[in-house]
Enzyme design. Structure first.
Site, PDB file in Angstrom:
ATOM      1  N   HIS A 131      18.369 -16.244  -2.658  1.00  0.00           N
ATOM      2  CA  HIS A 131      17.711 -17.443  -2.135  1.00  0.00           C
ATOM      3  C   HIS A 131      16.188 -17.366  -2.219  1.00  0.00           C
ATOM      4  CE1 HIS A 131      17.779 -15.196   1.835  1.00  0.00           C
ATOM      5  NE2 HIS A 131      16.575 -15.740   1.909  1.00  0.00           N
ATOM      6  N   ASP A 146      24.181 -13.134  -2.201  1.00  0.00           N
ATOM      7  CA  ASP A 146      22.742 -13.310  -1.988  1.00  0.00           C
ATOM      8  C   ASP A 146      21.944 -12.122  -2.514  1.00  0.00           C
ATOM      9  OD1 ASP A 146      20.550 -14.795  -1.197  1.00  0.00           O
ATOM     10  OD2 ASP A 146      20.565 -14.047   0.860  1.00  0.00           O
ATOM     11  N   SER A 196      12.941 -11.693   3.783  1.00  0.00           N
ATOM     12  CA  SER A 196      14.156 -11.711   2.972  1.00  0.00           C
ATOM     13  C   SER A 196      13.958 -10.973   1.660  1.00  0.00           C
ATOM     14  CB  SER A 196      14.583 -13.146   2.666  1.00  0.00           C
ATOM     15  OG  SER A 196      15.440 -13.632   3.643  1.00  0.00           O
TER      16      SER A 196
END
Length: 426
Positions: free
Chosen positions: A166, A196, A272
């Site tokens: 993402h 992911d 992230s």
């Protein structure tokens, strides 16, 4: 059922122009939702820069039934409107990776550390490991000042970078910023929407690769720390510390269940794709999401993809450019409580909040708004009812649903597909 908030495009990067330095705004007020307050929990998929009220929200799914509000008059007149509000953010749209791909994926093996390695202080971990942490800018192509921001891990001396999918979703180009401030253009080696996990490649040499430890040896209470780039490049290489709060949490993400590490280590938008280290400076996971609430303060519930999962995904992406062999039906469902079913005069069952394009479920006519009442002839009241039947079957097998729609009931037979055929379909 989905824990959600009524925000659109929760999984898409929130591109923000960074031509001028700005301060992060407070989290925006969330819309009030019907149903019990206990169910109004949302999750943030981090890595996107949260500036001036911006932000990117993710959906975590749980198997908790929806309960009616104390004041039924406050509920929408239509059950579809109710569930549209309740599940509208639960999109499973596959990531759209637009980065230029490498011509040759090459070879990559994540470096394993010694189980007998000496414990380090946090100061020592930072000094040893921060050169392995990078910042990633994913550009939308509108201008050089318009990008989303995340973290990554150097996993080879010749420029392979591990991050979250993402982080680069919808990006047309990307750059990697090393700890010394130097910047390199990045190409895509491979990416997997469901796990992911993505691999990038930069043309660099002499880098410091991170060392990995097996996540199977982690115990609740183990000391951990994260190094990443929260909020913006202004906060690059921020270190935070905590413990492992749980070693195995099932979290539904992008149409699949992820088994994640839970930690109270402070992680925020921009972290992230960054590493979670054990007390020996070895990577045991990649931070990728946290839980927050619209109605109360929730602190210290963050998640990371375990290193053992990373090992298998990286191996598959390097070998085949995709992860094959994972079965999927292509629908997202959430349970309907007896109270809500009675209020709207609809059957108790599983509300279909999403049907993926290219799935056989879509081809066979299942639609968003349908209610699945039976799976293989058995009553369907919980998402686990479908999961249990699906676990007995292989890719190519079929599963039978009884579906209620607008007062009529009919049967549908759906073929179980390899997720690659849905998520990687063009």
């Amino acid at each position: 059922m989905s824990w959600y908030d009524n925000n659109e495009n929760w999984y898409k990067p929130n591109y923000t122009t960074h031509a001028d330095p700005v301060q992060p705004d407070v989290q925006r007020q969330q819309a009030k939702l019907p149903g019990s307050r206990a169910a109004r929990i949302v999750a943030i998929v981090m890595c996107m820069l949260l500036l001036l009220g911006g932000g990117t929200y993710a959906v975590l799914n749980s198997d908790r039934s929806i309960s009616g509000s104390d004041d039924d008059e406050s509920l929408p007149k239509s059950y579809m409107t109710y569930f549209e509000d309740y599940y509208s953010a639960a999109s499973n749209t596959p990531s759209s990776i637009k980065l230029e791909k490498v011509s040759d994926r090459g070879s990559l093996t994540l470096q394993a550390g010694s189980v007998s390695a000496q414990k380090l202080s946090f100061n020592e971990i930072f000094d040893k490991c921060s050169p392995s942490v990078v910042g990633i800018k994913s550009f939308d192509g509108k201008s050089s000042d318009s990008y989303s921001w995340g973290s990554g891990i150097v996993v080879s001396s010749d420029g392979y970078i591990l991050t979250n999918t993402h982080v680069i979703d919808e990006g047309k180009s990307a750059t990697v910023q090393l700890s010394d401030g130097s910047t390199f253009d990045a190409k895509l080696v491979g990416a997997d929407s469901q796990s992911d996990v993505a691999i990038l490649k930069i043309e660099a040499a002499g880098l410091t690769p991170a060392v990995f430890a097996s996540s199977k040896n982690i115990r609740t209470g183990d000391a951990v720390c994260a190094i990443g780039n929260p909020l913006s490049p202004d906060y690059s290489l921020t270190m935070t510390s905590g413990i492992i709060s749980a070693t195995s949490r099932e979290v539904s993400y992008n149409g699949a269940v992820m088994n994640l590490l839970q930690t109270d280590t402070s992680i925020n938008e921009g972290n992230s794709g960054g590493p979670l280290f054990n007390d020996r400076g070895q990577v045991i996971g990649i931070t990728n999401m946290k839980i927050v609430s619209s109605f109360s303060n929730i602190e210290g519930i963050g998640f990371a993809i375990p290193s053992d999962t990373l090992q298998s995904i990286v191996a598959a992406l390097m070998a085949d450019g995709a992860v094959y062999g994972r079965s999927t039906i292509g629908v997202t469902v959430g349970p309907i409580s007896e109270d809500i079913a009675k209020h709207y005069d609809i059957p108790v069952g599983l509300y279909v909040s999403e049907v993926l394009d290219n799935s056989d479920a879509q081809k066979q006519g299942i639609k968003k708004g349908d209610i699945i009442t039976k799976v293989n002839g058995k009553d369907a009241h919980s998402t686990s009812d479908i999961a249990e039947e699906k676990s007995k079957l292989d890719i190519g097998d079929t599963i039978d649903f009884t579906v209620w729609r607008s007062g009529s009931t009919f049967d549908v037979t759906v073929r179980i597909m390899d997720s690659v055929d849905i998520y990687n379909a063009k």
